[in-house]
Design a protein around this motif. Sequence first.
Motif, PDB file in Angstrom:
ATOM      1  N   ARG A 102      77.556  46.004  19.874  1.00 54.28           N
ATOM      2  CA  ARG A 102      77.392  46.379  21.280  1.00 54.28           C
ATOM      3  C   ARG A 102      78.673  46.972  21.887  1.00 54.28           C
ATOM      4  O   ARG A 102      78.637  48.031  22.522  1.00 54.28           O
ATOM      5  CB  ARG A 102      76.953  45.147  22.082  1.00 54.28           C
ATOM      6  CG  ARG A 102      76.563  45.446  23.533  1.00 54.28           C
ATOM      7  CD  ARG A 102      76.027  44.203  24.222  1.00 54.28           C
ATOM      8  NE  ARG A 102      74.877  43.676  23.507  1.00 54.28           N
ATOM      9  CZ  ARG A 102      73.617  44.106  23.693  1.00 54.28           C
ATOM     10  NH1 ARG A 102      73.372  45.065  24.574  1.00 54.28           N
ATOM     11  NH2 ARG A 102      72.626  43.576  23.007  1.00 54.28           N
ATOM     12  N   ALA A 103      79.800  46.295  21.699  1.00 55.91           N
ATOM     13  CA  ALA A 103      81.047  46.775  22.307  1.00 55.91           C
ATOM     14  C   ALA A 103      81.441  48.145  21.762  1.00 55.91           C
ATOM     15  O   ALA A 103      81.980  48.983  22.499  1.00 55.91           O
ATOM     16  CB  ALA A 103      82.166  45.765  22.063  1.00 55.91           C
ATOM     17  N   ARG A 104      81.185  48.372  20.485  1.00 54.44           N
ATOM     18  CA  ARG A 104      81.511  49.669  19.876  1.00 54.44           C
ATOM     19  C   ARG A 104      80.657  50.775  20.489  1.00 54.44           C
ATOM     20  O   ARG A 104      81.171  51.845  20.834  1.00 54.44           O
ATOM     21  CB  ARG A 104      81.274  49.584  18.364  1.00 54.44           C
ATOM     22  CG  ARG A 104      81.401  50.885  17.598  1.00 54.44           C
ATOM     23  CD  ARG A 104      82.806  51.370  17.518  1.00 54.44           C
ATOM     24  NE  ARG A 104      82.945  52.474  16.587  1.00 54.44           N
ATOM     25  CZ  ARG A 104      83.871  53.417  16.687  1.00 54.44           C
ATOM     26  NH1 ARG A 104      84.750  53.387  17.666  1.00 54.44           N
ATOM     27  NH2 ARG A 104      83.935  54.382  15.793  1.00 54.44           N
ATOM     28  N   ALA A 105      79.367  50.531  20.651  1.00 53.09           N
ATOM     29  CA  ALA A 105      78.472  51.523  21.249  1.00 53.09           C
ATOM     30  C   ALA A 105      78.905  51.842  22.675  1.00 53.09           C
ATOM     31  O   ALA A 105      78.949  53.016  23.085  1.00 53.09           O
ATOM     32  CB  ALA A 105      77.036  51.020  21.231  1.00 53.09           C
ATOM     33  N   ILE A 106      79.242  50.820  23.446  1.00 52.23           N
ATOM     34  CA  ILE A 106      79.674  51.027  24.831  1.00 52.23           C
ATOM     35  C   ILE A 106      80.962  51.841  24.878  1.00 52.23           C
ATOM     36  O   ILE A 106      81.095  52.769  25.685  1.00 52.23           O
ATOM     37  CB  ILE A 106      79.852  49.669  25.537  1.00 52.23           C
ATOM     38  CG1 ILE A 106      78.482  49.005  25.749  1.00 52.23           C
ATOM     39  CG2 ILE A 106      80.579  49.832  26.868  1.00 52.23           C
ATOM     40  CD1 ILE A 106      78.551  47.568  26.228  1.00 52.23           C
ATOM     41  N   SER A 107      81.907  51.532  24.011  1.00 52.54           N
ATOM     42  CA  SER A 107      83.177  52.260  23.972  1.00 52.54           C
ATOM     43  C   SER A 107      82.959  53.741  23.654  1.00 52.54           C
ATOM     44  O   SER A 107      83.558  54.625  24.285  1.00 52.54           O
ATOM     45  CB  SER A 107      84.096  51.618  22.934  1.00 52.54           C
ATOM     46  OG  SER A 107      85.288  52.362  22.777  1.00 52.54           O
ATOM     47  N   ALA A 141      74.369  44.837  30.144  1.00 52.66           N
ATOM     48  CA  ALA A 141      73.489  43.776  30.644  1.00 52.66           C
ATOM     49  C   ALA A 141      72.776  43.036  29.507  1.00 52.66           C
ATOM     50  O   ALA A 141      72.000  42.112  29.756  1.00 52.66           O
ATOM     51  CB  ALA A 141      72.467  44.358  31.615  1.00 52.66           C
ATOM     52  N   GLY A 142      73.004  43.472  28.263  1.00 55.08           N
ATOM     53  CA  GLY A 142      72.426  42.781  27.126  1.00 55.08           C
ATOM     54  C   GLY A 142      71.117  43.352  26.630  1.00 55.08           C
ATOM     55  O   GLY A 142      70.437  42.735  25.804  1.00 55.08           O
ATOM     56  N   GLU A 143      70.753  44.548  27.128  1.00 53.23           N
ATOM     57  CA  GLU A 143      69.487  45.131  26.682  1.00 53.23           C
ATOM     58  C   GLU A 143      69.618  45.642  25.243  1.00 53.23           C
ATOM     59  O   GLU A 143      70.688  46.073  24.823  1.00 53.23           O
ATOM     60  CB  GLU A 143      69.087  46.283  27.617  1.00 53.23           C
ATOM     61  CG  GLU A 143      67.633  46.648  27.535  1.00 53.23           C
ATOM     62  CD  GLU A 143      67.146  47.435  28.754  1.00 53.23           C
ATOM     63  OE1 GLU A 143      66.157  48.159  28.592  1.00 53.23           O
ATOM     64  OE2 GLU A 143      67.756  47.319  29.826  1.00 53.23           O
TER      65      GLU A 143
END
Length: 204
Positions: free
Chosen positions: A116-121, A180-182
């Motif tokens: 998740r964090a990688r995708a957001i970055s 948001a965790g989706e």
Amino acid sequence: MSATRLLVLGVVRMYGQAHGYQVRRELLTWSADKWGNAAPGSIYHALKKMAREKLLEEVDAGEEGRGPDRTAYQLTPDGETEFQVLLAKSLSEYDDSTQAGYALAAAVTFLTALPRARAISLLRHRINQMEGTRTTVSSVLEHGVDWGHPPHVNELYRLWDTSLDAVLRWTRDLVSRLEAGEYVMADDAPGAFGQPGARPASQI
């Protein structure tokens, strides 16, 4: 950046081992020939080319795997690296070309193969690039630039500005949904879509 290359690597990775017909069937089930430019001929070409490049390797698929359409492949370590690099570039690097649009669509398909964090970055990096481009386009619209073109050509800049605004809003919204965790991402649970061993979409 080749959307077909990313899609083919992603499908073979997801299956663990897959022959050409499986890859073709999976991608056509997703209608990737329309939104990802993954025509059947280009799928087989990508498989053979990446096998020559040592990104894929042929594996013994048994008797039912014999024949040109039944050659089975799996990713090599270099193929895994190539998948990760293409996925990251397609998500993070903004380019308004048609081919880049296909690559983005392919990357969104395998978004959940990332933590998740990688995708957001990666998506935030894309947002920064798009904001810079939009500032330039908006400046041209506001102040004008005399490049010797007729005045109505400014409509192109208005089109680009509107398109950028829409894609920027979508990307920001996607980041918010991920924060948001989706969606089930690679670090949330085993078997996230796009991960090795996940159920392909055609089997869901």
